[in-house]
Design an enzyme around this catalytic site. Structure first.
Site, PDB file in Angstrom:
ATOM      1  N   ARG A 118       1.187  -1.090  -0.087  1.00  0.00           N
ATOM      2  CA  ARG A 118      -0.205  -0.395   0.635  1.00  0.00           C
ATOM      3  C   ARG A 118       0.608   1.040   0.162  1.00  0.00           C
ATOM      4  O   ARG A 118       2.375   1.335   0.332  1.00  0.00           O
ATOM      5  CB  ARG A 118      -1.033  -0.075   1.218  1.00  0.00           C
ATOM      6  CG  ARG A 118      -0.951  -0.797   2.220  1.00  0.00           C
ATOM      7  CD  ARG A 118       0.672  -0.176   3.102  1.00  0.00           C
ATOM      8  NE  ARG A 118       0.637   1.070   3.498  1.00  0.00           N
ATOM      9  CZ  ARG A 118       1.143   2.185   4.119  1.00  0.00           C
ATOM     10  NH1 ARG A 118       2.844   1.277   3.443  1.00  0.00           N
ATOM     11  NH2 ARG A 118       1.384   3.457   4.065  1.00  0.00           N
ATOM     12  N   GLY A 119      -0.110   2.497  -0.080  1.00  0.00           N
ATOM     13  CA  GLY A 119       0.497   3.748  -0.593  1.00  0.00           C
ATOM     14  C   GLY A 119       0.669   3.868  -1.496  1.00  0.00           C
ATOM     15  O   GLY A 119       1.600   2.929  -2.597  1.00  0.00           O
ATOM     16  N   ALA A 120       0.641   5.017  -2.112  1.00  0.00           N
ATOM     17  CA  ALA A 120       0.272   5.082  -3.365  1.00  0.00           C
ATOM     18  C   ALA A 120       1.460   5.113  -3.931  1.00  0.00           C
ATOM     19  O   ALA A 120       1.435   4.616  -5.497  1.00  0.00           O
ATOM     20  CB  ALA A 120       0.007   7.296  -3.932  1.00  0.00           C
ATOM     21  N   ARG A 179      -7.322   0.035  -7.422  1.00  0.00           N
ATOM     22  CA  ARG A 179      -7.303   1.178  -5.969  1.00  0.00           C
ATOM     23  C   ARG A 179      -7.107   2.088  -6.928  1.00  0.00           C
ATOM     24  O   ARG A 179      -7.456   2.240  -6.931  1.00  0.00           O
ATOM     25  CB  ARG A 179      -6.276   0.671  -5.022  1.00  0.00           C
ATOM     26  CG  ARG A 179      -6.361  -0.340  -3.910  1.00  0.00           C
ATOM     27  CD  ARG A 179      -5.615  -0.351  -2.947  1.00  0.00           C
ATOM     28  NE  ARG A 179      -6.246   0.786  -2.123  1.00  0.00           N
ATOM     29  CZ  ARG A 179      -5.684   1.154  -0.482  1.00  0.00           C
ATOM     30  NH1 ARG A 179      -3.784   0.526  -0.236  1.00  0.00           N
ATOM     31  NH2 ARG A 179      -5.900   1.932  -0.189  1.00  0.00           N
ATOM     32  N   GLN A 210      -1.497   1.837  10.174  1.00  0.00           N
ATOM     33  CA  GLN A 210       0.076   1.501   9.337  1.00  0.00           C
ATOM     34  C   GLN A 210       0.563   2.725  10.274  1.00  0.00           C
ATOM     35  O   GLN A 210       1.956   2.028   9.822  1.00  0.00           O
ATOM     36  CB  GLN A 210      -0.147   3.161   8.317  1.00  0.00           C
ATOM     37  CG  GLN A 210      -1.244   1.749   6.938  1.00  0.00           C
ATOM     38  CD  GLN A 210      -2.865   2.377   7.002  1.00  0.00           C
ATOM     39  OE1 GLN A 210      -3.022   2.340   8.002  1.00  0.00           O
ATOM     40  NE2 GLN A 210      -3.290   1.981   6.212  1.00  0.00           N
ATOM     41  N   ASP A 261      -2.478  10.627  -1.909  1.00  0.00           N
ATOM     42  CA  ASP A 261      -2.153   9.565  -2.914  1.00  0.00           C
ATOM     43  C   ASP A 261      -2.444  10.554  -4.189  1.00  0.00           C
ATOM     44  O   ASP A 261      -2.841   9.416  -4.852  1.00  0.00           O
ATOM     45  CB  ASP A 261      -3.645   8.654  -1.763  1.00  0.00           C
ATOM     46  CG  ASP A 261      -3.310   7.419  -1.087  1.00  0.00           C
ATOM     47  OD1 ASP A 261      -3.034   8.263  -0.213  1.00  0.00           O
ATOM     48  OD2 ASP A 261      -2.647   6.434  -1.450  1.00  0.00           O
ATOM     49  N   ASN A 321      -5.287  12.001   0.438  1.00  0.00           N
ATOM     50  CA  ASN A 321      -4.345  10.808   1.173  1.00  0.00           C
ATOM     51  C   ASN A 321      -4.962  10.649   2.533  1.00  0.00           C
ATOM     52  O   ASN A 321      -6.885  10.160   2.655  1.00  0.00           O
ATOM     53  CB  ASN A 321      -3.506  11.799   2.049  1.00  0.00           C
ATOM     54  CG  ASN A 321      -2.085  11.213   2.983  1.00  0.00           C
ATOM     55  OD1 ASN A 321      -1.671  10.431   2.041  1.00  0.00           O
ATOM     56  ND2 ASN A 321      -1.544  11.534   4.315  1.00  0.00           N
ATOM     57  N   LYS A 322      -4.896   9.552   3.201  1.00  0.00           N
ATOM     58  CA  LYS A 322      -5.110   9.086   4.116  1.00  0.00           C
ATOM     59  C   LYS A 322      -6.545   9.206   4.787  1.00  0.00           C
ATOM     60  O   LYS A 322      -6.157  10.401   5.190  1.00  0.00           O
ATOM     61  CB  LYS A 322      -4.444   7.592   4.855  1.00  0.00           C
ATOM     62  CG  LYS A 322      -4.426   6.852   5.875  1.00  0.00           C
ATOM     63  CD  LYS A 322      -5.298   5.867   5.198  1.00  0.00           C
ATOM     64  CE  LYS A 322      -4.719   4.923   4.061  1.00  0.00           C
ATOM     65  NZ  LYS A 322      -6.049   4.203   2.991  1.00  0.00           N
TER      66      LYS A 322
END
Lengths: 362, 362
Positions: free
Chosen positions: B64-66, B106, B213, B254, B264-265
Site C-alpha cells: 500500500r502507499g501511492a 484501487r 499503518q 495519494d 490522503n489516508k
C-alpha cells in the site's frame, strides 16, 4: 468475584432497562457489575462482595463512565459498611479507608469522589447506630444516588432533545449511555429522548480508541433500542463534518470545571475543534454531580495517564514493534468556549461560562 | 504466490534499505512483495509470478502507499509482458488488459494509473520487437520508475527537512515511508533527512485506524532507523496540539489536484484542521507522479469506500455487535488552504495554489 451470570439477577433494576452497569442486591450484601470489557460478545455480570473487588472493577474498567463509577463506589461503601460490625470510631475509620481506596481507583471523574463524600457524610451521622441499621441506611442512600442519576439523565435528555432537529445525524464519542450511568445515559439520554419524542435521528459513533467504547458499547445500546447507528473510526469524523453529514455532536463528561471547561474521554477535544471549524453545535450532557465548582478551570483537572500496552495491544495481539511505546492520556479538556451548551438536570448551561455555572450552582 | 521467505532475496534492492515494499527479480520473471499486513510481527516476502497476483496484492493491501503501488503495478506490467510471446497486436491487447486490471485495484492513488500509462506508452513503441527484448525494455523502464521514486523521495526529503526546526516533535499520519514508496519515504523522507542532517527530532505516529499503518509500519521503520517515535491513537492528536507538544505535521498523499487539494489516508483532513486551529504548519510530501493536473480540485478525486468489517474486525475479532455496520471511506481530501507547503522533487509548492502548481508542472 468468581460467580458470574448471563443475565442481570435483579428483578427490577434501578437502571430501568434489561441491563445495568451496576446494581445492589436486595439483601445489600452483594453488587452485580456488568463486565463491560466483554461487550458486545458477552453480557456477563460479576458478583462482588467486598470493597476491594469493587475498587479493582473500577480501576480495571469492568465498569466505566463517570456517573456509573460514582454509583459503583456508593455501593462499594455499602459493602464496606456491611463488613464492619464494630463501634462508631472503628466504623468511621473503616469507611474512611474504603472511601480513600475507592477514590484512588481513577482520578479524573469527580462523581467518584462526590458519591463517596455523600456516603461518608451519612456514615458520620449514624456511626453509633446498630450495624444492621447502618447498612440499611447506607444502602438506601446509595440507591437514592442511583435513582437520582437515572432521573437526572431523563431530565437532561429531554432538555437536550429540544436542540436536536428532526432528521439529525448526531456524532457522539465514547459511551455516555445507560452503561456509563445509572441508566438511560447522558449524551445517549439526549439521543434517546429525541428518538422517544418521535424525531428521526441517526448516530455516527466514534469507535473511541483505545478502549473502543463507541464500537462496543454505544452501538450495542443504540442498536438494542432500534436507533440507527453506524460506527466510524475516530479519524473519520472530520471527513463527515466536511461533507455536511453531521448535524451536531453530543458527549458526556467526567468533570466540569467552574468556568465550564469539560474533561471527557480522550478525543473529545478534537471533536469539539472540528464542530467549531465546521460551524456545528457541540453539546455536553452531564449530571450536576459531574460539576466540580472547587475546580477553577480545566487546567486543574488531573488527567489520568494509562499504560502504553492498553493502546498497542488489541484482542491480545500487539500491533507495535517491540521497543516502541504508546502514549495514553485517558482524558482531554475542552475549553468552555468550544461548548455550545451543557445539559444538566438543573437546566442548560448556555452560554457556557462561570456566570451560568454559578447561577445553577445555587 | 505460495512461496515466501523471511528476508528480501535481492542482493542490492532498489529501495536502498535492507527491506523493500516491492522488488523485481534480476531475471525479470518474479516480483517480491513484502507482506505488510503481517508487520511488525513478521517480515515476510511473497513471490508473485503473474499480473493477477500483483493486482490482488494491491487490492488486498499486501502493498500500500501511492508510490509503492505505482511501482508494484509497473512490475506487474513486466510480468504481463513476459507472459505474452505473441505478435504486436496481441501483445498490446494483453498489456492493455493487464493495465485495466491493475488500474481497477484501487481508485484513489493516481500513481497507479500514471505508472501503467508510462508502461503502456513504452509497449506501444516496442510492440513488434521480439518477446525477450520487450520484457527487457519493460523491466528496465519499471526499474527506472522505481529508482526515480527513491531519488525523488531523497530530494523532497532534503527540501522538507529545511523547514523542520532542531528539536521538533513531528506528527505524522498513516505510513508515508520506505514501505509506502520505492524506498526512503515521502513524509518519513522529510523526517529521515532532518535526522540525517543532525537535527534532534522525535515523532508522534498516529496509529491510523483501521489498518494501523502508523502503529505497525511507521513506528517499525523509524525505530529501525533509531529515530525516537511514540504511537498515539488518532484521537489524541488534538490533545497534544493543545498542549503545544507538536511542532508540525507532515504526511504523504495519494493524489494532489491541480489546485493543490490533497487526497490522503482517511484522518489526514482532521490533522490539517487541528494544525491550522493550533497555528502549526501542515506539510505534504509527494513525488510529482502523485500530482494529477487533469483533476481540477479535490471534489473530482474518487474516494475509495472499503468494507465495514475492515473497521469492526481487529485481529480476527469483531468489536461491534451483530447488525451494526461501520463506514470506511479510505481517504479524505484536505483543501489547499490548509496545506502550508507541498514538497516534491521539482521543488516546494508554496503557497499551495493553482499558480504554484502550474509553475512546477511545466
Amino acid at each position: 468475584m468468581t460467580l458470574s451470570q448471563d443475565h442481570l439477577p435483579i428483578k427490577a433494576p434501578l437502571s430501568g432497562a434489561s441491563y445495568s452497569a451496576v446494581e445492589l442486591a436486595p439483601e445489600n450484601d452483594r453488587v452485580w457489575m456488568l463486565e463491560q470489557r466483554e461487550l458486545p460478545d458477552h453480557e456477563r455480570y460479576l458478583e462482588m462482595t467486598d470493597v476491594a473487588t469493587i475498587e479493582a472493577g473500577i480501576r480495571d474498567m469492568v465498569v466505566r463512565g463517570a456517573p456509573a463509577i460514582g454509583i459503583a463506589a456508593a455501593y462499594g461503601m455499602v459493602l464496606a459498611a456491611g463488613a464492619c460490625r464494630q463501634g462508631d470510631q472503628a466504623y468511621l475509620r473503616a469507611l474512611q479507608d474504603a472511601g480513600a481506596l475507592l477514590k484512588g481507583a481513577r482520578p479524573t471523574a469527580v462523581n467518584l469522589a462526590w458519591a463517596i463524600d455523600e456516603m461518608l457524610a451519612l456514615a458520620a451521622k449514624h456511626a453509633s447506630a446498630d450495624p444492621a441499621s447502618r447498612v440499611e441506611q447506607m444502602a438506601s442512600r446509595a440507591r437514592d444516588i442511583h435513582r437520582a442519576d437515572v432521573e437526572a439523565c431523563r431530565t437532561m435528555g429531554k432538555l437536550g432533545a429540544e436542540r436536536v432537529p428532526d432528521g439529525a445525524t448526531i456524532l457522539t464519542h465514547c459511551n455516555a449511555g445507560a452503561l456509563a450511568t445509572g441508566g438511560y445515559g447522558t449524551a445517549l439520554g439526549v439521543i434517546r429522548a429525541a428518538h422517544e419524542a418521535g424525531k428521526k435521528v441517526k448516530v455516527l459513533a466514534d469507535e473511541t480508541r483505545p478502549y473502543l467504547q463507541g464500537a462496543r458499547l454505544t452501538s450495542w445500546e443504540l442498536h438494542r433500542d432500534g436507533i440507527p447507528v453506524e460506527v466510524i473510526t475516530d479519524n473519520m469524523a472530520a471527513h463527515f463534518f466536511q461533507r455536511g453529514e453531521i448535524s451536531l455532536a453530543v458527549v458526556g463528561s467526567d468533570r466540569i470545571a467552574r468556568n465550564g471547561d469539560v474533561a471527557n474521554k480522550i478525543g473529545t477535544y478534537g471533536v469539539a475543534c472540528l464542530a467549531r471549524l465546521h460551524d456545528r453545535p457541540f453539546y455536553v450532557a452531564a449530571p450536576w454531580s459531574t460539576v466540580d465548582m472547587k475546580c477553577a478551570s480545566g487546567e486543574a483537572i488531573p488527567i489520568e495517564q494509562r499504560a502504553s500496552r492498553e493502546v498497542t495491544v488489541i484482542a491480545g495481539k500487539s500491533f507495535a514493534p517491540d521497543g516502541v511505546n504508546a502514549r495514553y492520556p485517558g482524558f482531554d479538556v475542552t475549553p468552555a468556549r468550544l461548548v455550545s451548551a451543557i445539559f444538566t438536570e438543573r437546566g442548560a448551561v448556555d452560554p457556557v461560562c462561570e456566570d451560568s455555572m454559578q447561577r445553577l450552582a445555587r
